[in-house]
Structure formats: C-alpha cells, structure tokens
Design a protein around this motif. Structure first.
Motif, PDB file in Angstrom:
ATOM      1  N   ILE A   1       0.824  -1.204   0.000  1.00  0.00           N
ATOM      2  CA  ILE A   1       0.000   0.000   0.000  1.00  0.00           C
ATOM      3  C   ILE A   1       0.865   1.264   0.000  1.00  0.00           C
ATOM      4  N   SER A   2       0.324   2.332  -0.610  1.00  0.00           N
ATOM      5  CA  SER A   2       1.009   3.628  -0.629  1.00  0.00           C
ATOM      6  C   SER A   2       0.157   4.635   0.145  1.00  0.00           C
ATOM      7  N   LEU A   3       0.784   5.339   1.087  1.00  0.00           N
ATOM      8  CA  LEU A   3       0.063   6.251   1.969  1.00  0.00           C
ATOM      9  C   LEU A   3       0.688   7.638   1.970  1.00  0.00           C
ATOM     10  N   ILE A   4      -0.154   8.638   2.203  1.00  0.00           N
ATOM     11  CA  ILE A   4       0.334  10.000   2.407  1.00  0.00           C
ATOM     12  C   ILE A   4      -0.289  10.548   3.691  1.00  0.00           C
ATOM     13  N   LEU A   5       0.405  11.522   4.269  1.00  0.00           N
ATOM     14  CA  LEU A   5      -0.065  12.188   5.484  1.00  0.00           C
ATOM     15  C   LEU A   5      -0.209  13.669   5.168  1.00  0.00           C
ATOM     16  N   GLN A   6      -1.345  14.254   5.588  1.00  0.00           N
ATOM     17  CA  GLN A   6      -1.600  15.665   5.317  1.00  0.00           C
ATOM     18  C   GLN A   6      -2.013  16.394   6.587  1.00  0.00           C
ATOM     19  N   ILE A   7      -1.748  17.705   6.594  1.00  0.00           N
ATOM     20  CA  ILE A   7      -2.256  18.522   7.690  1.00  0.00           C
ATOM     21  C   ILE A   7      -3.781  18.553   7.613  1.00  0.00           C
ATOM     22  N   TYR A   8      -4.423  18.700   8.748  1.00  0.00           N
ATOM     23  CA  TYR A   8      -5.881  18.782   8.806  1.00  0.00           C
ATOM     24  C   TYR A   8      -6.296  20.250   8.802  1.00  0.00           C
ATOM     25  N   ILE A   9      -7.158  20.604   7.867  1.00  0.00           N
ATOM     26  CA  ILE A   9      -7.684  21.965   7.786  1.00  0.00           C
ATOM     27  C   ILE A   9      -9.147  21.914   8.227  1.00  0.00           C
ATOM     28  N   LYS A  10      -9.435  22.458   9.378  1.00  0.00           N
ATOM     29  CA  LYS A  10     -10.799  22.404   9.910  1.00  0.00           C
ATOM     30  C   LYS A  10     -11.713  23.296   9.081  1.00  0.00           C
ATOM     31  N   THR A  11     -12.823  22.742   8.659  1.00  0.00           N
ATOM     32  CA  THR A  11     -13.765  23.503   7.839  1.00  0.00           C
ATOM     33  C   THR A  11     -15.159  22.910   7.985  1.00  0.00           C
ATOM     34  N   ASP A  12     -16.171  23.723   7.732  1.00  0.00           N
ATOM     35  CA  ASP A  12     -17.555  23.245   7.781  1.00  0.00           C
ATOM     36  C   ASP A  12     -17.997  22.709   6.418  1.00  0.00           C
ATOM     37  N   TYR A  13     -17.233  23.038   5.374  1.00  0.00           N
ATOM     38  CA  TYR A  13     -17.610  22.606   4.028  1.00  0.00           C
ATOM     39  C   TYR A  13     -16.400  22.690   3.096  1.00  0.00           C
ATOM     40  N   ASP A  14     -16.513  21.982   1.964  1.00  0.00           N
ATOM     41  CA  ASP A  14     -15.571  22.217   0.882  1.00  0.00           C
ATOM     42  C   ASP A  14     -16.375  22.481  -0.384  1.00  0.00           C
ATOM     43  N   VAL A  15     -15.688  22.718  -1.478  1.00  0.00           N
ATOM     44  CA  VAL A  15     -16.347  23.113  -2.730  1.00  0.00           C
ATOM     45  C   VAL A  15     -15.925  22.186  -3.856  1.00  0.00           C
ATOM     46  N   ARG A  16     -16.888  21.707  -4.629  1.00  0.00           N
ATOM     47  CA  ARG A  16     -16.611  20.931  -5.837  1.00  0.00           C
ATOM     48  C   ARG A  16     -16.938  21.804  -7.048  1.00  0.00           C
ATOM     49  N   VAL A  17     -15.960  21.972  -7.923  1.00  0.00           N
ATOM     50  CA  VAL A  17     -16.115  22.792  -9.123  1.00  0.00           C
ATOM     51  C   VAL A  17     -15.999  21.899 -10.349  1.00  0.00           C
ATOM     52  N   MET A  18     -16.959  21.981 -11.245  1.00  0.00           N
ATOM     53  CA  MET A  18     -16.903  21.256 -12.507  1.00  0.00           C
ATOM     54  C   MET A  18     -16.258  22.153 -13.562  1.00  0.00           C
ATOM     55  N   VAL A  19     -15.231  21.615 -14.218  1.00  0.00           N
ATOM     56  CA  VAL A  19     -14.541  22.351 -15.274  1.00  0.00           C
ATOM     57  C   VAL A  19     -14.574  21.513 -16.548  1.00  0.00           C
ATOM     58  N   LEU A  20     -14.991  22.124 -17.645  1.00  0.00           N
ATOM     59  CA  LEU A  20     -15.069  21.442 -18.940  1.00  0.00           C
ATOM     60  C   LEU A  20     -14.359  22.272 -19.987  1.00  0.00           C
ATOM     61  N   ASN A  21     -13.342  21.660 -20.620  1.00  0.00           N
ATOM     62  CA  ASN A  21     -12.568  22.362 -21.654  1.00  0.00           C
ATOM     63  C   ASN A  21     -12.079  23.734 -21.163  1.00  0.00           C
ATOM     64  N   ASN A  22     -11.575  23.731 -19.921  1.00  0.00           N
ATOM     65  CA  ASN A  22     -11.001  24.921 -19.283  1.00  0.00           C
ATOM     66  C   ASN A  22     -12.017  26.054 -19.065  1.00  0.00           C
ATOM     67  N   ILE A  23     -13.291  25.691 -18.978  1.00  0.00           N
ATOM     68  CA  ILE A  23     -14.337  26.664 -18.673  1.00  0.00           C
ATOM     69  C   ILE A  23     -15.110  26.156 -17.453  1.00  0.00           C
ATOM     70  N   ILE A  24     -15.372  27.056 -16.496  1.00  0.00           N
ATOM     71  CA  ILE A  24     -16.126  26.691 -15.301  1.00  0.00           C
ATOM     72  C   ILE A  24     -17.587  26.436 -15.672  1.00  0.00           C
ATOM     73  N   VAL A  25     -18.089  25.266 -15.295  1.00  0.00           N
ATOM     74  CA  VAL A  25     -19.492  24.931 -15.537  1.00  0.00           C
ATOM     75  C   VAL A  25     -20.345  25.365 -14.349  1.00  0.00           C
ATOM     76  N   GLY A  26     -19.836  25.164 -13.145  1.00  0.00           N
ATOM     77  CA  GLY A  26     -20.570  25.525 -11.941  1.00  0.00           C
ATOM     78  C   GLY A  26     -19.858  25.001 -10.715  1.00  0.00           C
ATOM     79  N   ALA A  27     -20.362  25.357  -9.541  1.00  0.00           N
ATOM     80  CA  ALA A  27     -19.723  24.944  -8.289  1.00  0.00           C
ATOM     81  C   ALA A  27     -20.779  24.682  -7.231  1.00  0.00           C
ATOM     82  N   MET A  28     -20.500  23.712  -6.369  1.00  0.00           N
ATOM     83  CA  MET A  28     -21.411  23.434  -5.264  1.00  0.00           C
ATOM     84  C   MET A  28     -20.646  23.340  -3.948  1.00  0.00           C
TER      85      MET A  28
END
Length: 321
Positions: free
Chosen positions: A202-229
C-alpha cells in the motif's frame, strides 16, 4: 452568403456519437448502470445522439474493412465508431486495471476525442502525484508527506510540522474511501500498521488537517467553469462527499477561485474534471487550498445544487466539433 449560412448550420448540427466507457455496478448487481453512465445515456437520448455504454470488463475493439467497432463482451456486432464523429466519455472504473487503460490508449492512438485522457486519469488517481503537479504551477495545497514504510508514521508527522489531528490517505481512492482521521500519535501508528498488514504494498500520504464546515466541488469542462457546489461536512464525520450523505447548495466562486480551478485543470491535462478545494479565509485575495482533482467526477448532487444538467451540458458542448 446563403450557401455560407447553410454550411455553418449544417456543421453545427452534424450528428455525432457517444461511447461511455464504464464498469459494471459492483455494490448493487441488480443495478444496470452506474449513476453517471445512466445519466449520459438518458441525456444522449434526449438530444437525439446515438450512444453506446461499454462495460470495460471484457470490452474489445475490432477493425474490418476500415470500419472500427467497439464491443461489449457479449456483443459480437458492436458499435461503429469513427474519429470524425465519436466522443469517448471515460469513467473512473477504466483506471482500475492496466489492461483496461490499454484499451483507452488504443482509442487515443487512433485519434479519438476522449474525456479524459489516460495521462489525466493516471495523474488524478495518484493523490501525491496530483499534489506535486499542483505545487509545480504554484497552487496552494495542504502540506503533504509520503510515507515510505510501516515504520515511517512518526517521521512523516514531524515533517508536517503541525499538531494532531492529521489526515492519513491511501494514494488512490474515491468517494472518501481511504481517508482517515488520526487524532494522536498512537492512533496514527496503529492505523498505518494495520493498513500495511492488510496490504504490504500500500502507498500512503499524510496531510495537515484543515478544519472547515464545508468544501467546494467545481466542474470544469474544456477549461471553462461549468458551476460549483458547496458540500457540507457530514454530521459526525470530517468528510464532505455526497456519496456519504453530504448536503449541497450552489456556491458562487470568486475570480481567484475560478482562476485557480482552471490552473488545476490544466496542471493535470484535464478535459472534464471536478476540482475540490477549501476556501481561504480571505477569498478575494488568497488562493483556496486545492484538495484534489477528480478525472471521473460524480454527478450526484451537482444538478440539484446548480440547476444544471451536467451530462446534457457536456454532450451539448461537443456538438459543434
């Protein structure tokens, strides 16, 4: 002039075909298609586009009398495809085996338009490699350290120069699977040892934890933003995947966030990707923390949050070749 107008109209309305490369549903054998593959099939039908869903398990390509066809394992007739009129939509299951990726390579080498390419999928499926690519173009990512073996947890934590909790991840994994929350040195070491016991390669990585109430998913198509949630962190968890029950709503991107998401897409050579990030405190001036780039983004929740039919939008985008 009338002839020119007629030519332009014909060029824009010229028919094309869609092939969706996917895998068979594993969690629910009674389900015929995975969610996004099913949505592409329905969207293609609504637009009058001929489509064919290919289950990568056992799929093959034939070339006879200069006619190329792609076949499911149980379909001798197959589906005729051409570099002039066929779009290949590539879903994440293709990335599971080298032999399946080799079929994708055959299509790429023959000149087909593939969303996404094998290169993009291999970069995005390796979280550490993605982090390196993003860092190379100056994007902000959570500090990340690669674990070398089962005894390297303590050393990796010291390199992070942070405090507990931290995030332990398998290098590959989707929908929040393989993402663990370590609250102490003892829990981190026990998690690492257990994972190596289950799979010594198995291959593992360790990351710092950034406390947040939400994150954002952005859809990008052909280098143009479609939308974000906006995806809220699941109650009693630290993850925000829709697959795990996260609630979603539309998110308005700042210009800086838009620019960084497009830069992230270009860094992995993506055609259609989902970019995940945690907003900076000063969103107008500072870049967001880019968490990952997904080369096979799920569509669940996106239509609901943005009011856009993402699969239909993608198919319409490719109509004018």
């Amino acid at each position: 002039m009338e002839k020119f107008k007629s030519f332009i109209t014909e060029a824009k309305e010229e028919d094309y075909k869609v092939v969706v490369l996917t895998r068979k549903p594993k969690d629910n054998p009674e389900q015929n298609l995975l969610v996004t593959a099913s949505k592409f099939e329905k969207s293609a039908k609504s637009l009058g586009i001929e489509s064919y869903v290919v289950f990568i398990e056992g799929a093959y390509i034939t070339l006879e009398d200069n006619v190329r066809r792609i076949h499911n394992a149980d379909d001798e007739e197959g589906f005729e495809i051409s570099t002039d009129d066929t779009l290949i939509i590539v879903r994440g299951g293709v990335n599971a085996r080298d032999s399946w990726k080799d079929l994708l390579s055959q299509l790429e080498r023959a000149g087909y338009t593939c969303a996404n390419s094998r290169e993009c999928m291999e970069i995005c499926s390796d979280k550490y490699r993605t982090t390196l690519r993003l860092a190379e173009v100056g994007l902000v990512t959570p500090t990340t350290v690669l674990l070398s073996d089962e005894n390297s947890a303590k050393i990796a934590f010291e390199k992070l120069n942070t405090t507990y909790p931290v995030i332990l991840k398998t290098i590959s994994g989707t929908k929040g699977v393989g993402v663990l929350f370590a609250e102490s040195e003892k829990s981190l070491e026990s998690m690492v040892q257990l994972l190596y016991k289950v799979d010594e390669e198995i291959s593992l990585i360790l990351q710092i934890y950034i406390k947040t109430d939400y994150d954002v998913r952005v859809m990008v198509l052909n280098n143009i933003i479609v939308g974000a949630m906006k995806r809220k962190v699941v109650s009693g968890d630290f993850r925000s995947n829709v697959h795990l029950g996260s609630s979603v709503e539309k998110y308005e991107l700042t210009e800086k966030e838009k620019q960084d998401c497009i830069r992230a897409t270009k860094a992995v050579n993506g055609t259609w990707v989902g970019v995940d990030f945690i907003p900076a405190k000063d969103k107008e001036n500072d870049g967001p923390f880019i968490l990952e780039v997904n080369s096979s983004p799920g569509t669940s929740g996106f239509d609901e949050a943005t009011g856009k039919d993402i699969t239909k939008h993608i198919l319409e985008n490719f109509m004018n070749k």
